[in-house]
Write a protein that holds these residues in place. Structure first.
Motif, PDB file in Angstrom:
ATOM      1  N   ASP A 267       0.842  -1.195   0.000  1.00 36.17           N
ATOM      2  CA  ASP A 267       0.000   0.000   0.000  1.00 36.17           C
ATOM      3  C   ASP A 267       0.879   1.248   0.000  1.00 36.17           C
ATOM      4  N   ALA A 268       0.298   2.380  -0.346  1.00 36.40           N
ATOM      5  CA  ALA A 268       1.022   3.651  -0.320  1.00 36.40           C
ATOM      6  C   ALA A 268       0.102   4.755   0.202  1.00 36.40           C
ATOM      7  N   HIS A 269       0.701   5.702   0.906  1.00 40.05           N
ATOM      8  CA  HIS A 269      -0.026   6.864   1.426  1.00 40.05           C
ATOM      9  C   HIS A 269       0.767   8.115   1.070  1.00 40.05           C
ATOM     10  N   VAL A 270       0.110   9.080   0.447  1.00 42.64           N
ATOM     11  CA  VAL A 270       0.732  10.354   0.064  1.00 42.64           C
ATOM     12  C   VAL A 270      -0.057  11.478   0.720  1.00 42.64           C
ATOM     13  N   GLU A 271       0.667  12.425   1.305  1.00 48.66           N
ATOM     14  CA  GLU A 271      -0.013  13.523   1.991  1.00 48.66           C
ATOM     15  C   GLU A 271       0.725  14.832   1.726  1.00 48.66           C
TER      16      GLU A 271
ATOM     17  N   ASP B 209       0.861  21.229   4.964  1.00 45.99           N
ATOM     18  CA  ASP B 209      -0.256  22.085   5.376  1.00 45.99           C
ATOM     19  C   ASP B 209      -0.455  23.180   4.332  1.00 45.99           C
ATOM     20  N   LEU B 210      -1.653  23.223   3.747  1.00 45.95           N
ATOM     21  CA  LEU B 210      -1.951  24.212   2.708  1.00 45.95           C
ATOM     22  C   LEU B 210      -2.537  25.495   3.279  1.00 45.95           C
ATOM     23  N   GLY B 211      -2.580  25.582   4.600  1.00 51.87           N
ATOM     24  CA  GLY B 211      -3.139  26.758   5.252  1.00 51.87           C
ATOM     25  C   GLY B 211      -4.378  26.416   6.048  1.00 51.87           C
ATOM     26  N   LYS B 212      -4.439  26.952   7.263  1.00 51.76           N
ATOM     27  CA  LYS B 212      -5.582  26.738   8.149  1.00 51.76           C
ATOM     28  C   LYS B 212      -5.819  25.252   8.438  1.00 51.76           C
ATOM     29  N   GLY B 213      -4.720  24.494   8.514  1.00 51.12           N
ATOM     30  CA  GLY B 213      -4.816  23.088   8.889  1.00 51.12           C
ATOM     31  C   GLY B 213      -5.371  22.171   7.820  1.00 51.12           C
ATOM     32  N   VAL B 214      -5.336  22.600   6.555  1.00 46.08           N
ATOM     33  CA  VAL B 214      -5.880  21.791   5.459  1.00 46.08           C
ATOM     34  C   VAL B 214      -4.759  20.996   4.788  1.00 46.08           C
ATOM     35  N   ARG B 215      -4.968  19.698   4.644  1.00 52.55           N
ATOM     36  CA  ARG B 215      -4.017  18.829   3.949  1.00 52.55           C
ATOM     37  C   ARG B 215      -4.769  17.925   2.970  1.00 52.55           C
ATOM     38  N   LEU B 216      -4.177  17.663   1.817  1.00 51.17           N
ATOM     39  CA  LEU B 216      -4.700  16.705   0.862  1.00 51.17           C
ATOM     40  C   LEU B 216      -3.987  15.375   1.042  1.00 51.17           C
ATOM     41  N   TYR B 217      -4.683  14.279   0.789  1.00 52.73           N
ATOM     42  CA  TYR B 217      -4.038  12.971   0.917  1.00 52.73           C
ATOM     43  C   TYR B 217      -4.632  12.005  -0.099  1.00 52.73           C
ATOM     44  N   ALA B 218      -3.873  10.932  -0.353  1.00 56.19           N
ATOM     45  CA  ALA B 218      -4.342   9.854  -1.227  1.00 56.19           C
ATOM     46  C   ALA B 218      -3.815   8.535  -0.679  1.00 56.19           C
ATOM     47  N   ASP B 219      -4.670   7.531  -0.666  1.00 60.51           N
ATOM     48  CA  ASP B 219      -4.293   6.183  -0.240  1.00 60.51           C
ATOM     49  C   ASP B 219      -4.459   5.221  -1.408  1.00 60.51           C
ATOM     50  N   PHE B 220      -3.454   4.380  -1.612  1.00 59.43           N
ATOM     51  CA  PHE B 220      -3.483   3.372  -2.667  1.00 59.43           C
ATOM     52  C   PHE B 220      -3.260   2.011  -2.005  1.00 59.43           C
ATOM     53  N   THR B 221      -4.243   1.128  -2.068  1.00 54.46           N
ATOM     54  CA  THR B 221      -4.128  -0.183  -1.458  1.00 54.46           C
ATOM     55  C   THR B 221      -4.000  -1.255  -2.536  1.00 54.46           C
ATOM     56  N   ASN B 222      -3.178  -2.268  -2.228  1.00 53.15           N
ATOM     57  CA  ASN B 222      -2.898  -3.349  -3.164  1.00 53.15           C
ATOM     58  C   ASN B 222      -2.476  -2.781  -4.520  1.00 53.15           C
ATOM     59  N   ILE B 223      -1.418  -2.002  -4.497  1.00 57.44           N
ATOM     60  CA  ILE B 223      -1.042  -1.241  -5.698  1.00 57.44           C
ATOM     61  C   ILE B 223      -0.584  -2.141  -6.852  1.00 57.44           C
TER      62      ILE B 223
ATOM     63  N   GLY C 110      -8.712  12.427  -0.318  1.00 62.74           N
ATOM     64  CA  GLY C 110      -9.542  13.205   0.595  1.00 62.74           C
ATOM     65  C   GLY C 110      -8.827  14.432   1.105  1.00 62.74           C
ATOM     66  N   VAL C 111      -9.495  15.095   2.010  1.00 61.76           N
ATOM     67  CA  VAL C 111      -8.979  16.331   2.620  1.00 61.76           C
ATOM     68  C   VAL C 111      -9.026  16.176   4.131  1.00 61.76           C
ATOM     69  N   LYS C 112      -7.935  16.556   4.796  1.00 60.63           N
ATOM     70  CA  LYS C 112      -7.871  16.553   6.249  1.00 60.63           C
ATOM     71  C   LYS C 112      -7.960  17.981   6.763  1.00 60.63           C
TER      72      LYS C 112
END
Length: 199
Positions: free
Chosen positions: A148-152, A155-169, A194-196
């Motif tokens: 699996d892989a996780h990319v994040e 911080d893009l400002g005001k605590g906002v982060r983008l992320y992507a999860d890839f399972t069984n790549i 998603g967005v955190k």
């Protein structure tokens, strides 16, 4: 025993009256019905190592790595008849408990750059029916290895982060259950984003 980032421990569980439940996750029909499985015991060892390679390099990036391993032996300790599994004999293996599992992971991260994490794990084949535990031709799930892989983002400002999860790549195909209606495959390659928000 715990020394810095190394963990090792053993475990033993002795059940006088093991209670099972018919659930989808255990290969059942999902009715939720409970059933008696008599005496049983499990024992094994587990270990884990975690480290940040940055302590060697002195870089502005962090390089976390980890490895874990678990060995489990789980057997019935009595002979009885079960509506769920039929005739069960003392010494039969408890279904759907993998004897050997391990995981490896590594990543690179920095607060203003974000992070990339790779995770992988191996699960050895499991018996699906206790009455065939001593029969090498008895039904088993597949052994499988998944990455699996996780990319994040940072911080893009005001605590906002983008992320992507890839399972069984690598889109590995394997059987995780044979009950109640034949072969059930593992999850295929999946991508989620998603967005955190941090408040």
């Amino acid at each position: 025993l715990e020394f810095r980032r190394v963990l090792f421990r053993s475990f033993y569980n002795d059940y006088e009256n093991l209670l099972g439940q018919d659930s989808l996750s255990s290969g059942g029909t999902g009715s939720g019905d409970q059933f008696n499985l008599g005496k049983a015991f499990t024992y094994g060892v587990e270990s884990a190592v975690r480290y940040d390679l940055n302590e060697w390099f002195g870089s502005t990036f962090n390089f976390p790595v980890y490895a874990t391993y678990t060995y489990t032996d789980a057997e019935f300790d009595s002979t009885f008849f079960s509506e769920q599994y039929g005739q069960v004999t003392n010494g039969d293996k408890i279904p759907y408990i993998s004897p050997n599992q391990f995981a490896l992971g590594a990543g690179v991260e920095r607060q203003d750059y974000g992070k990339l994490l790779l995770r992988s794990y191996f699960v050895e084949a499991m018996y699906t029916d206790p009455s065939t535990a001593s029969n090498v031709r008895g039904p088993k799930t597949d052994s499988y290895y998944v990455v699996d892989a996780h990319v994040e983002s940072p911080d893009l400002g005001k605590g906002v982060r983008l992320y992507a999860d890839f399972t069984n790549i690598f889109d590995n195909q394997y059987i995780v259950a044979w009950r109640p209606a034949g072969a059930r495959p593992g999850a295929p390659f999946t991508a989620l984003g998603g967005v955190k928000f941090a408040f």
